[in-house]
Scaffold this active site. Structure first.
Site, PDB file in Angstrom:
ATOM      1  N   SER A 283      43.816  49.527  43.614  1.00 41.23           N
ATOM      2  CA  SER A 283      42.776  48.531  43.854  1.00 41.23           C
ATOM      3  C   SER A 283      41.287  48.831  43.765  1.00 41.23           C
ATOM      4  O   SER A 283      40.433  48.126  43.810  1.00 41.23           O
ATOM      5  CB  SER A 283      42.733  48.702  45.604  1.00 41.23           C
ATOM      6  OG  SER A 283      44.091  48.035  46.111  1.00 41.23           O
TER       7      SER A 283
ATOM      8  N   LYS B 232      32.653  47.993  49.857  1.00 41.58           N
ATOM      9  CA  LYS B 232      33.701  47.116  50.469  1.00 41.58           C
ATOM     10  C   LYS B 232      33.813  47.226  52.146  1.00 41.58           C
ATOM     11  O   LYS B 232      33.594  47.924  52.722  1.00 41.58           O
ATOM     12  CB  LYS B 232      34.997  47.860  49.958  1.00 41.58           C
ATOM     13  CG  LYS B 232      36.287  47.114  50.051  1.00 41.58           C
ATOM     14  CD  LYS B 232      37.580  47.924  49.399  1.00 41.58           C
ATOM     15  CE  LYS B 232      38.848  47.118  49.462  1.00 41.58           C
ATOM     16  NZ  LYS B 232      39.854  47.903  48.875  1.00 41.58           N
TER      17      LYS B 232
ATOM     18  N   SER C  58      42.602  45.163  45.519  1.00 38.04           N
ATOM     19  CA  SER C  58      41.998  44.547  46.515  1.00 38.04           C
ATOM     20  C   SER C  58      40.579  44.529  46.764  1.00 38.04           C
ATOM     21  O   SER C  58      39.998  43.779  47.250  1.00 38.04           O
ATOM     22  CB  SER C  58      42.642  45.307  47.918  1.00 38.04           C
ATOM     23  OG  SER C  58      42.330  46.514  48.042  1.00 38.04           O
TER      24      SER C  58
END
Lengths: 474, 100
Positions: free
Chosen positions: A177, A78, A153
């Site tokens: 997330s 990420k 997310s």
């Protein structure tokens, strides 16, 4: 040809170890998938140009016998986790060209294990959102149906694994997330106990909530990654030791608690509830006792979260000052630089949450919102602790619906926030929770995955793995 | 109802420049979020705010200076939008010379 769709970490490790293929061949196979699919899916913001070189290093470790279970395993990371020398932007314009000056602790651990980093993945800006539509750059699409979101997310990290362009990935979870995109993309996603995984070198969002965790296709793979990245860290004083929490010994089958009173609302789709009931039947057949439990304050949890999280966001994002790193836009003087840079550098949702956080922390509202939210958070934790006196795990659906259409919720922030209804509690209580695939729902001719969320007491990740493996037949 | 003036005050506190149309749309958005979070006022809260000495607590360490390599220092300084030598450069913040 390596069959990437059925590959697991254990299988890839065994096959590289036995010489069936090399780490370079494995990395090349994944690069090819990225080349074929990323243009459409947008899982990656950047694919690294040294993937093959990294894989060559991994092959050397197989040759000289210093390999680990993760050596040569292709990972996607990420974009809010620092890898020294590489760009880490949190999918924000304010950090578009920022190069990390050190490795995050989780990255150092993965480097020591010899993984291959494929690239950095798309996300909602600063991890604020449930769909990756808040990325300053691109929208990640769901590999199961490209008209739908991959979740967020950590949507890019989920899509990267779901489209077979990495064998595993790392994400961050502040209110769901990792678990929500895992559920939307048919993967396993883990949020560990607060403090179990170091956050040194990870961009802070809600510091009393954030945890880093893996995405993978199986619970076994998730367990392997978790065991590699966990542990106390001198650079993150919130990390805990193995001894911080004492595990309860469970002699027979764990008892499963269901907060039935919280699952009847209008917000949850009928078919999702049916799927959940099927999961309960499956657990019963596996010999688990199912028990209804009451969590009196759970209905407040999302509201509590949307006070505490923006408050912490507004504090954490105050570090972007256009002086030390990141974007700089010229204003008429020094203080104006600050206003202009932050106005231009932060996206709409980031600006909204900073303002909301500033509001709940401002004089006159502090007691009514921030202090009160913390008090409700405390009684919520007590509710869970009490429930865990009778049961060993608590299960709910991970999300109230399948992946939604791109654009469906962008105009209504509260509708988007309701996505987190089942996941935020684990962040507020600090307890570990995992989302595992629980089947598909056919929506408009597409098979869309659903997830089952399992929560356990603080420090009992091993119980989540045990139940998850039994459920999935691993 | 939150007003445009209140949004301006918050934006000022948060050091963010907002466009006029966004100030207006934010009043509606923040209002709808506040309406949702107002339900925390319904919960019966009779606990005090004293922290519970629980499993998670502050951990202190000695503040030991470590040497940073010159490459690391260069890398850090190079991230600054403006640098002069080994310093991060900002605009002049003193309006005029002050007689001491």
């Amino acid at each position: 040809m390596i069959d990437l769709s059925t590959l697991t970490i254990k299988k890839a490790h065994d096959e590289m170890k036995s010489g069936k293929y090399s780490a370079v061949m494995l990395a090349s196979a994944y690069l090819k998938e990225i080349e074929n699919k990323n243009k459409e899916i947008n899982a990656y913001l950047e694919v690294y140009n040294d993937v093959i070189e990294q894989a060559k290093e991994a092959d050397k470790r197989f040759e000289n016998g210093t390999d680990t279970i993760l050596t040569g395993i292709p990972f996607a990371i990420k974009d809010n986790i620092l890898i020294k020398g590489r760009i880490a932007s949190s999918a924000s314009k304010i950090l578009e060209n920022y190069h990390a000056t050190y490795d995050a602790t989780v990255i150092k651990k993965l480097k020591d294990a010899g993984v291959v980093f494929m690239g950095r993945t798309n996300m909602d800006e600063f991890a604020m959102g449930g769909s990756t539509e808040n990325s300053a750059f691109v929208i990640t699409k769901n590999p199961h149906d490209i008209s739908r979101v991959a979740g967020g997310s950590s949507g890019g990290s989920a899509a990267a694994v779901a489209m077979d362009s990495a064998l595993a990935s790392l994400g961050s979870d502040t209110g769901g997330s990792i678990r929500q995109p895992a559920s939307f993309c048919g993967l396993v996603g883990l949020k560990s106990t607060y403090g179990r995984v170091s956050r040194y070198g990870v961009m802070s969002m809600g510091s009393s909530l954030d945890q880093i965790g893996p995405f993978s296709k199986t619970v076994t793979d998730t367990e392997i990654i978790y065991n590699t990245i966990k542990g106390q860290d001198i650079n993150d004083s919130t990390t805990i030791s193995e001894k911080t929490y004492t595990s309860k010994e469970i002699k027979n089958k764990p008892v499963v608690g269901v907060p039935r009173h919280f699952l009847g609302g209008d917000g949850i789709k009928k078919e999702v509830l049916e799927n959940f009931n099927q999961s309960l039947e499956k657990l019963k057949k596996l010999g688990y006792e199912i028990m209804d439990i009451t969590l009196p304050n759970i209905a407040q949890s999302l509201a509590v979260y949307y006070v505490i999280m923006p408050a912490e966001v507004s504090s954490n994002l105050s570090r972007f000052d256009s002086v030390r790193f990141g974007l700089h836009k010229d204003g008429k003087d020094g203080i104006d630089d600050y206003f202009v840079t932050r106005g231009a550098g932060f996206g709409k949702e980031a600006r909204r949450r900073i303002l909301l956080g500033t509001y709940v922390l401002s004089s006159g509202y502090y007691d009514a919102y921030y202090n009160r939210a913390n008090a409700v958070r405390r009684i919520l934790i007590e509710d869970f602790v009490k429930a865990f006196e009778k049961v060993d795990i608590i299960v709910t659906p991970t999300t109230p619906d399948t992946a939604f259409k791109i654009g469906e919720k962008t105009s209504d922030p509260v509708a988007m926030y309701l996505e987190d209804i089942f996941t935020v509690t684990a962040n507020l209580t600090g307890m570990p929770a995992i989302s595992i695939p629980s089947g598909n729902l056919n929506v408009e001719g597409k098979e869309l995955p659903l997830g089952l969320q399992i929560t356990a007491r603080h420090g009992e990740e091993d119980l989540l793995f045990r139940v998850g493996k039994e459920f999935l037949g691993e | 109802m939150i007003t445009v003036q209140e949004i301006e005050k918050l934006a000022n506190l948060a050091r963010i420049r907002l466009e006029e149309d966004e100030k207006v749309s934010l009043t509606k958005e923040i209002d709808s979020i506040l309406t949702y979070i107002d339900q925390i006022k319904k919960a019966t809260v009779d606990v005090d705010f004293t922290p519970i000495p629980g499993a998670v607590h502050n951990i202190f360490r000695d503040d030991i200076p470590t040497s940073t390599s010159s490459t690391d220092r260069e890398n850090i300084l190079n991230e600054a939008p403006y640098r002069e030598g080994d310093f991060v450069a900002v605009k002049k913040i003193i309006e005029q010379d002050v007689d001491l």
